[in-house]
Design an enzyme around this catalytic site. Sequence first.
Site, PDB file in Angstrom:
ATOM      1  N   GLY A   1       0.850  -1.192   0.000  1.00 33.18           N
ATOM      2  CA  GLY A   1       0.000   0.000   0.000  1.00 33.18           C
ATOM      3  C   GLY A   1       0.874   1.226   0.000  1.00 33.18           C
ATOM      4  O   GLY A   1       2.094   1.133  -0.124  1.00 33.18           O
TER       5      GLY A   1
ATOM      6  N   VAL B   1       2.761  -5.362   3.239  1.00 35.47           N
ATOM      7  CA  VAL B   1       2.384  -6.490   4.082  1.00 35.47           C
ATOM      8  C   VAL B   1       3.093  -7.738   3.563  1.00 35.47           C
ATOM      9  O   VAL B   1       3.070  -8.014   2.371  1.00 35.47           O
ATOM     10  CB  VAL B   1       0.854  -6.695   4.072  1.00 35.47           C
ATOM     11  CG1 VAL B   1       0.469  -7.835   4.999  1.00 35.47           C
ATOM     12  CG2 VAL B   1       0.148  -5.422   4.491  1.00 35.47           C
TER      13      VAL B   1
ATOM     14  N   LYS C   1       3.070  -6.107   8.721  1.00 34.55           N
ATOM     15  CA  LYS C   1       3.002  -4.849   7.983  1.00 34.55           C
ATOM     16  C   LYS C   1       4.165  -3.963   8.398  1.00 34.55           C
ATOM     17  O   LYS C   1       4.327  -3.646   9.581  1.00 34.55           O
ATOM     18  CB  LYS C   1       1.684  -4.133   8.225  1.00 34.55           C
ATOM     19  CG  LYS C   1       1.638  -2.802   7.493  1.00 34.55           C
ATOM     20  CD  LYS C   1       0.252  -2.356   7.166  1.00 34.55           C
ATOM     21  CE  LYS C   1       0.294  -1.069   6.346  1.00 34.55           C
ATOM     22  NZ  LYS C   1      -1.019  -0.608   5.960  1.00 34.55           N
TER      23      LYS C   1
ATOM     24  N   ASP D   1     -13.746   0.943   4.381  1.00 36.63           N
ATOM     25  CA  ASP D   1     -13.115   0.688   3.077  1.00 36.63           C
ATOM     26  C   ASP D   1     -13.466  -0.708   2.585  1.00 36.63           C
ATOM     27  O   ASP D   1     -12.603  -1.462   2.163  1.00 36.63           O
ATOM     28  CB  ASP D   1     -11.607   0.905   3.141  1.00 36.63           C
ATOM     29  CG  ASP D   1     -10.995   1.124   1.753  1.00 36.63           C
ATOM     30  OD1 ASP D   1     -11.755   1.259   0.770  1.00 36.63           O
ATOM     31  OD2 ASP D   1      -9.759   1.140   1.648  1.00 36.63           O
TER      32      ASP D   1
END
Lengths: 321, 250
Positions: free
Chosen positions: A50, A55, A68, A160
């Site tokens: 991201g 991750v 992460k 989300d």
Amino acid sequence: MTSCRPGGAMPARCAVTTSFKPELLLQPGTVVTGKWNGKKYKLERVLGAGANGQVYLASVGRSVCALKIGTEAAELQGEANVLASLDGKERGRGRPPFLLDVDDFQFNGRALPFYSMRYVPGIPVRSYLRRHGGQWVGVIGHRLLERLAELHEAGWVFSDLKNDNVLVHDYGRVELVDYGGMTAMGRAVRQFTEIYDRGYWSAGSRTADAAYDWFAFAVLWLHATDAKRLFQLSRSRLPQDRGIEDLMKLIRSNPKLRPIEQWLGKALRGQFRDTREALKEWRAAHRASDAAVRSRIPAWMTGMLVFSAALCLTLAALWLF
Amino acid sequence: MKQILLITDGCSNVGESPVTAAAQAWAEGIAVNVVGVVDEGSIGELGAREIDEIARAGGGMSRIVGSRQLSRTVQMMTRMTVAGTIRQAVNHELQQLFGLDSVGALPPDKRAEVVRVMDELEETSELRVVLLIDASASMKPKLSAVEEAIRDLALSLEARTGSSAVAVFHYPGEYGHLPCALDCDWTRDAAGLPALFARIRTKGTTPTGPAILQAVDFIRQTCGKIKEEWDDILPSGRGDAGEVRSDYVV
């Protein structure tokens, strides 16, 4: 608290507390040793990247977890806080904790923050439906609504909700991933994906409430069964003209979703009392559509009937004259 | 918290340097972010450098994007600047109190506490954003995307718990004697935004520096003293932040 990933199939993941720092990718086999808690993780492979971190699948001794790694300690800690708070609220349910460890490690002379969480197996809904067929919509939706109901009852909105964040495995079992966007009810949604966002479709505010998730849940099925037309629609409409009716048109002309059109309409408009009610009606809508399929006489049977009747008549006519 | 968000597609060419203007804004406690919008071609080396420098001088960030990415870029910047301002204040405090260089130097359990307070501030602090839109001739085809981005930002800000408002200016101003013109005074909700650029007549000059300074004046006149505001933003009972006791100072 991630977002705004450039490019990719889902270009519009929008929001906010992201860093513009360059990507950092660690090689598989790298051993990460926590500075404070001393746990050792061996990185196996990248699960996802991201805008505020990556991750990895990592092994600790004989077990595996997801790790992460980011660059901004405060940002990662914010996500870890959400997970910790969720774990605290859900301890009574017998659900294993999500958050396992929060720590830093030294890499090339700088301290990188990370946290580890339970590894969630599975593939995104869309891929699952492609592989196993559209008949799984009912079960997956049922389990997903159940999960959302739990979150909502604990005072959270997932916010989300989208294809990439809903992983399905073993006969329609569902797990949500990426809790970084999870928002307390009544607060501003911080992480969303344009095409799933109620505000984007001029259908309501970005204040977190259960209906915000219902909206995304309804769009999820359009994305999972009809992605091409959904993206076309979003590109072709002017912002001031975008509305729920556009989505309803897609639903009505989609044979897979048509039977649950009414339910989806209520979800887009936020017309359920709570998520439990939405779940109850989801179940009922799917039972009804199954029954409709069962009672409908297939076209070939009708055809045969007409054909045999015609044949009888012809034969009778030949015999008579 | 006060921010100016500049949306432009090229170099300034009239009046004071936009870099010093941005530095002045930052000295008065207003962060300046810059988005360069380019749809075809590039913004040019000069333009890119100017955008970068304005943001550096203004304590903000800069990005060059196509008009399709405008909405999300504007939101991300606004949010990150709020988070960044808070982080900076907290780091400063940690430095003063404990000689730690950042939140990251705290052990994870303490860090969790401090970050909880930071997230709370991010959601509840007061926020004012002036959008300063370059309306020179070359921006004309991009103005509808700009308008959409502004509406989208207003929609997101409207959902915040803390009081938030946006105001919109475009430059150059219509009558020549002012560098920029007010399109919309402080508004708290997206529905309160009028049609912004429908009647605009785009002109050739780009007085970016003077426009920034006028936006600073506007913020000063309408929002009172800016710097002292931190005392109101930060909650006084900060026992849950562990050892962080005294007031944060920007």
